[in-house]
Design a protein around this motif. Structure first.
Motif: not given
Length: 406
Positions: A134-135, A347, A374
């Protein structure tokens, strides 16, 4: 006899010369007029370009039918006409000189402010849990307990340190920032027709014409539909990949876009929207879902959406009735406002406002967890691309964004 013939030829010659001179003079006059005409067209085009720049800067000050003169030497009047078109507004700019009019029409929204967060999670007195790869890039508003990295094998990455956040952390409030409700309003003048009444599979309608409301039941196949058109259904509306939509509004209880569909639209569907695999809803699209019943927005594998998602319920007690699922390899380019449960595996390029983050595997369900998702807030290359909700509390924008010319 010879003298009479010579006189005749002389008169005839003079007549030919006169006609020729007349044609030359007329041609010269014509080209002068054409030159003046094209010169005025250039001036009107320049006037419209100035009007576009003025509208972007002072959009909120423009009343409907506002008039302005930018270049007093030319005496070209500029008229601004604003009308609602679903979530957007239509801005018509007319440059008027005597009997000539040069028109341009745009879809407009609110330009996103620079300090929009990557994530705003309602404060429910729990940690924001991150797992897997995860970002989150950008500032976040989360419960005061902060971020916690946890390890879940089903996330596909056993080392939870791969989860990371880049940006500032602020404490969120018990409720999401307030926002103006979004409702679909029909214009006073519109033409109603059933889809079967159209003899051709191409339905086009200029935004300078009266709105067409087209009734469709069930499936929409093999159609090209563009412009000032509302497609209405009283039941679930299925959009086949053989159909192409551009700038239209869809009004139905539920809308399903079948695999490989391409196009853009404003979708008003109280019971939910589904984008099947490899579906693309292009910029600038809108999804609005607001209901006191159960509603689901599902973005399946390899689907993409570019625009704004507005998912509203009638209060915190009904949050669990709303579910927004962004599957792995699905991409949202734009902003999300979700009064419900968000399952984020794909995302998001933009900002996410949500009441709840959820994750489920075959064994357990997890609260306040992003697993492999993300979020990238305000990418630099998209700074003139994003548009946001009107009057979003503490993040309100007053600057207009001309989304596209229509």
């Amino acid at each position: 006899m010879l003298k009479a013939a010579s006189l005749y030829y002389s008169v005839f010659f003079l007549l030919i010369v006169g006609v020729f001179c007349y044609l030359i003079l007329n041609s010269y006059t014509f080209f002068l007029r054409m030159d003046d005409y094209y010169d005025m067209q250039d001036r009107m085009l320049l006037n419209n370009q100035s009007a576009v720049a003025y509208a972007e800067q002072y959009y909120s000050d423009l009343d409907n039918q506002s008039e302005k003169i930018f270049f007093s030497d030319y005496n070209i009047k500029t008229r601004f006409i604003k009308r609602k078109w679903g979530y957007f507004e239509k801005l018509e700019i007319n440059s008027i000189f005597k009997k000539d009019t040069l028109s341009q029409c745009f879809l407009t929204g609110k330009k996103q402010i620079s300090n929009m967060p990557a994530l705003y999670l309602r404060n429910n007195n729990e940690n924001l849990n991150l797992s897997g790869n995860t970002f989150i890039n950008g500032d976040i508003y989360i419960p005061e307990l902060g971020i916690k990295n946890i390890e879940i094998n089903s996330c596909g990455v056993n080392n939870f340190s791969r989860s990371r956040h880049n940006g500032k952390i602020y404490t969120s409030k018990k409720n999401l920032p307030r926002v103006n409700e979004v409702n679909l309003e029909y214009s006073e003048n519109w033409i109603y027709s059933k889809i079967e009444n159209f003899k051709h599979n191409e339905i086009l309608n200029s935004f300078r014409n009266v709105t067409k409301v087209v009734l469709v039941e069930g499936y929409l196949r093999n159609y090209i539909i563009k412009g000032n058109i509302i497609i209405k259904s009283n039941d679930t509306l299925h959009i086949d990949s053989s159909t192409y939509l551009e700038d239209v509004i869809l009004d139905a209880p539920k809308v399903v876009f079948h695999s490989n569909f391409r196009g853009n639209a404003q979708v008003f569907a109280k019971n939910g929207v589904v984008l099947e695999n490899n579906t693309k809803l292009k910029y600038p699209s809108i999804i609005v879902s607001k209901s006191d019943e159960t509603s689901e927005l599902i973005f399946n594998n390899q689907s993409s959406f570019s625009g704004l998602i507005y998912f509203q319920t009638l209060g915190l007690s009904q949050v669990d009735r709303n579910t927004l699922i962004i599957e792995e390899n699905a991409t949202i380019e734009g902003n999300i406002y979700c009064e419900g449960n968000l399952f984020l595996k794909g995302k998001v390029l933009g900002s996410v406002f949500t009441s709840s983050l959820q994750y489920k595997n075959n064994e357990f369900g997890y609260e306040n967890l992003i697993c492999g998702g993300e979020i990238f807030s305000n990418p630099q290359e998209k700074k003139n691309f994003f548009f946001q909700l009107d009057y979003l509390e503490n993040f309100n924008s007053s600057q207009a964004l001309l989304l596209k010319q229509i």
